[in-house]
Motif scaffolding. Structure first.
Motif, PDB file in Angstrom:
ATOM      1  N   LEU A 241      13.823   0.873  -9.097  1.00 51.72           N
ATOM      2  CA  LEU A 241      14.380  -0.146  -9.855  1.00 51.72           C
ATOM      3  C   LEU A 241      14.548  -1.480  -8.973  1.00 51.72           C
ATOM      4  N   ALA A 242      14.904  -1.314  -7.750  1.00 47.00           N
ATOM      5  CA  ALA A 242      14.906  -2.437  -6.891  1.00 47.00           C
ATOM      6  C   ALA A 242      13.840  -2.989  -6.463  1.00 47.00           C
ATOM      7  N   PHE A 243      12.708  -2.087  -6.201  1.00 48.47           N
ATOM      8  CA  PHE A 243      11.224  -2.675  -6.196  1.00 48.47           C
ATOM      9  C   PHE A 243      10.650  -3.392  -7.430  1.00 48.47           C
TER      10      PHE A 243
ATOM     11  N   ALA B 242      -1.780  -3.947 -10.701  1.00 50.92           N
ATOM     12  CA  ALA B 242      -2.218  -2.444 -10.540  1.00 50.92           C
ATOM     13  C   ALA B 242      -2.111  -2.050  -9.263  1.00 50.92           C
ATOM     14  N   ALA B 243      -2.757  -2.810  -8.465  1.00 52.37           N
ATOM     15  CA  ALA B 243      -2.846  -2.450  -6.974  1.00 52.37           C
ATOM     16  C   ALA B 243      -1.570  -2.624  -6.095  1.00 52.37           C
ATOM     17  N   VAL B 244      -0.720  -3.799  -6.540  1.00 55.38           N
ATOM     18  CA  VAL B 244       0.785  -3.881  -5.837  1.00 55.38           C
ATOM     19  C   VAL B 244       1.886  -2.725  -6.578  1.00 55.38           C
TER      20      VAL B 244
ATOM     21  N   GLY C 247       2.863  -0.405  -3.686  1.00 57.54           N
ATOM     22  CA  GLY C 247       4.244  -0.876  -3.359  1.00 57.54           C
ATOM     23  C   GLY C 247       5.013   0.396  -3.851  1.00 57.54           C
ATOM     24  N   GLY C 248       5.017   0.818  -4.789  1.00 54.78           N
ATOM     25  CA  GLY C 248       5.816   1.906  -5.388  1.00 54.78           C
ATOM     26  C   GLY C 248       5.668   3.036  -4.484  1.00 54.78           C
ATOM     27  N   ALA C 249       4.537   3.449  -3.836  1.00 54.77           N
ATOM     28  CA  ALA C 249       4.210   4.691  -3.138  1.00 54.77           C
ATOM     29  C   ALA C 249       4.996   4.384  -1.725  1.00 54.77           C
TER      30      ALA C 249
END
Length: 141
Positions: free
Chosen positions: A27-29, A119-121, A125-127
């Motif tokens: 959620l923060a991301f 999509a890449a971010v 980023g999530g990973a």
């Protein structure tokens, strides 16, 4: 002894602190990402003045996470016991979760669309945020 269901094999109640942390960091991301597209607003301002924009941005990916993480085993027995199993499970869970979120965003019901760079971010980023969070969790535990 009765056989465990598929979800019982994938969900271990002792992993709840990791699950809560996963949701918080995702959620923060997503909040920071939403604020990046509103340069005059901080993440807190986004929550205060445009909460529906944040929900619109975050919901597809949180839905994806809630579907993929249990199925992949992000909270399975052993999945929350050590960083060498927990971190890869989080990353392996995030990739399909992000794809689900991107697929939801590609529908006409959600604003935003799906650009390749976005999509890449989201995927990378999530990973990264999940891996860093879980690494810190195990260092502090």
């Amino acid at each position: 002894m009765a056989a465990q269901s598929f979800l019982e094999q994938r969900l271990d109640a002792s992993t709840w602190p990791i699950a809560v942390g996963d949701l918080v960091v995702l959620l923060a991301f997503l909040l920071v990402g939403t604020a990046q597209h509103r340069p005059t607003l901080s993440p807190v301002d986004v929550l205060m003045t445009e909460p529906l924009a944040f929900v619109n941005a975050a919901a597809p990916f949180i839905i994806g996470w809630l579907i993929a993480a249990p199925l992949i085993g992000a909270y399975s027995p052993g999945g929350g016991s050590a960083p060498n199993s927990s971190i890869p499970l989080a990353i392996r869970s995030w990739i399909p979760a992000a794809v689900i979120g991107l697929a939801i965003r590609a529908t006409p019901f959600i604003e935003g669309g799906v650009e390749l760079a976005f999509a890449a971010v989201i995927i990378v980023g999530g990973a990264v945020v999940l891996a860093v969070w879980r690494f810190i969790y195990f260092k502090l535990r």
